[in-house]
Design a protein around this motif. Structure first.
Motif, mmCIF file in Angstrom:
data_model
loop_
_atom_site.group_PDB
_atom_site.id
_atom_site.type_symbol
_atom_site.label_atom_id
_atom_site.label_comp_id
_atom_site.label_asym_id
_atom_site.label_seq_id
_atom_site.Cartn_x
_atom_site.Cartn_y
_atom_site.Cartn_z
ATOM 1 N N UNK A 126 0.806 -1.161 -0.038
ATOM 2 C CA UNK A 126 -0.172 0.021 -0.107
ATOM 3 C C UNK A 126 0.774 1.339 -0.145
ATOM 4 N N UNK A 127 1.899 1.257 0.671
ATOM 5 C CA UNK A 127 2.848 2.261 0.940
ATOM 6 C C UNK A 127 3.705 2.468 -0.497
ATOM 7 N N UNK A 128 4.138 1.400 -1.048
ATOM 8 C CA UNK A 128 4.757 1.357 -2.367
ATOM 9 C C UNK A 128 3.832 2.094 -3.341
ATOM 10 N N UNK A 129 2.317 1.462 -3.309
ATOM 11 C CA UNK A 129 1.465 2.069 -4.431
ATOM 12 C C UNK A 129 1.376 3.895 -4.316
ATOM 13 N N UNK A 130 1.288 3.998 -3.042
ATOM 14 C CA UNK A 130 1.154 5.760 -2.849
ATOM 15 C C UNK A 130 2.425 6.165 -3.341
ATOM 16 N N UNK A 131 3.523 5.711 -3.190
ATOM 17 C CA UNK A 131 4.797 6.378 -3.482
ATOM 18 C C UNK A 131 5.025 6.335 -5.148
ATOM 19 N N UNK A 132 4.394 5.229 -5.481
ATOM 20 C CA UNK A 132 4.686 5.026 -7.034
ATOM 21 C C UNK A 132 3.728 6.107 -7.795
ATOM 22 N N UNK A 133 2.824 6.662 -7.273
ATOM 23 C CA UNK A 133 2.043 7.537 -7.772
ATOM 24 C C UNK A 133 2.009 9.052 -7.341
#
Length: 204
Positions: A126-133
């Motif tokens: 979930x954190x990676x999802x936010x950072x990648x966006x």
């Protein structure tokens, strides 16, 4: 950027992320026991779907990339024995705490519970999802193709975590996403080329 030679002579840990190992790393690793590798296995069908979704790869280009990656896998199988940690993608996705502890044990580092908690909070899907966006690159696919045709390297990934813009898909790396993301022709082509290697992990 610190050179590989400087890294190899330093007491610090350096982490390099790559799908394809340059010859210079393979050559150094064969004679230097300080080189260690973490290898992540994932269903090849999901890998192909991911490349099509993220990089807009054609099926033939995605299959070629997988073939290149399996060449690296073969080297890991027969090369630096005892210095390769194999991790299942599913563990990274569903039990990150365990995956973090596996890496810590592999490199001989003792982690406190608080440190593990902090790593899990920073690196979970979930954190990676936010950072990648958090960053968008206008005309990203076109710019990748243009630079590839011109023989130029292009890097849009985050320099700290190596997350590409939009790196984590909307389905957040769901296992088995290929079943609805690939058509019957694509699945047949993958199975014809890679056979029973599709889901089988590397066990060196």
């Amino acid at each position: 950027m610190t050179s590989l030679t400087a890294m190899a002579s330093d007491d610090q840990y350096y982490v390099l992320k790559s799908h394809f190992l340059p010859d210079v790393i393979r050559e150094r690793a064969e004679s230097d026991p300080r080189f260690e590798f973490v290898y992540v296995c994932r269903d090849i069908r999901d890998v192909v779907y991911s490349m099509k979704l993220k990089f807009n790869f054609s099926l033939s280009r995605a299959l070629a990339r997988v073939g290149d990656a399996l060449t690296v896998e073969s080297w890991l199988t027969n090369g630096p024995r005892g210095r390769v940690l194999t991790q299942d993608y599913e563990v990274l996705l569903t039990d990150l705490r365990r995956a973090v502890q596996e890496v810590a044990d592999f490199v001989g580092v003792k982690l406190t519970a608080d440190t593990v908690d902090a790593l899990v909070a920073e690196l979970n899907i979930d954190a990676a999802f936010q950072k990648s966006r958090s960053r968008r690159v206008p005309l990203e696919h076109w710019r990748r193709r243009a630079n590839r045709l011109l023989g130029r390297q292009v890097q849009f990934a985050d320099k700290e975590l190596m997350l590409h813009p939009q790196h984590v898909s909307k389905h957040k790396g769901k296992i088995g996403a290929w079943a609805t993301g690939l058509d019957a022709h694509e699945v047949a082509a993958i199975e014809a080329r890679f056979g029973d290697r599709i889901t089988k992990g590397f066990h060196g």
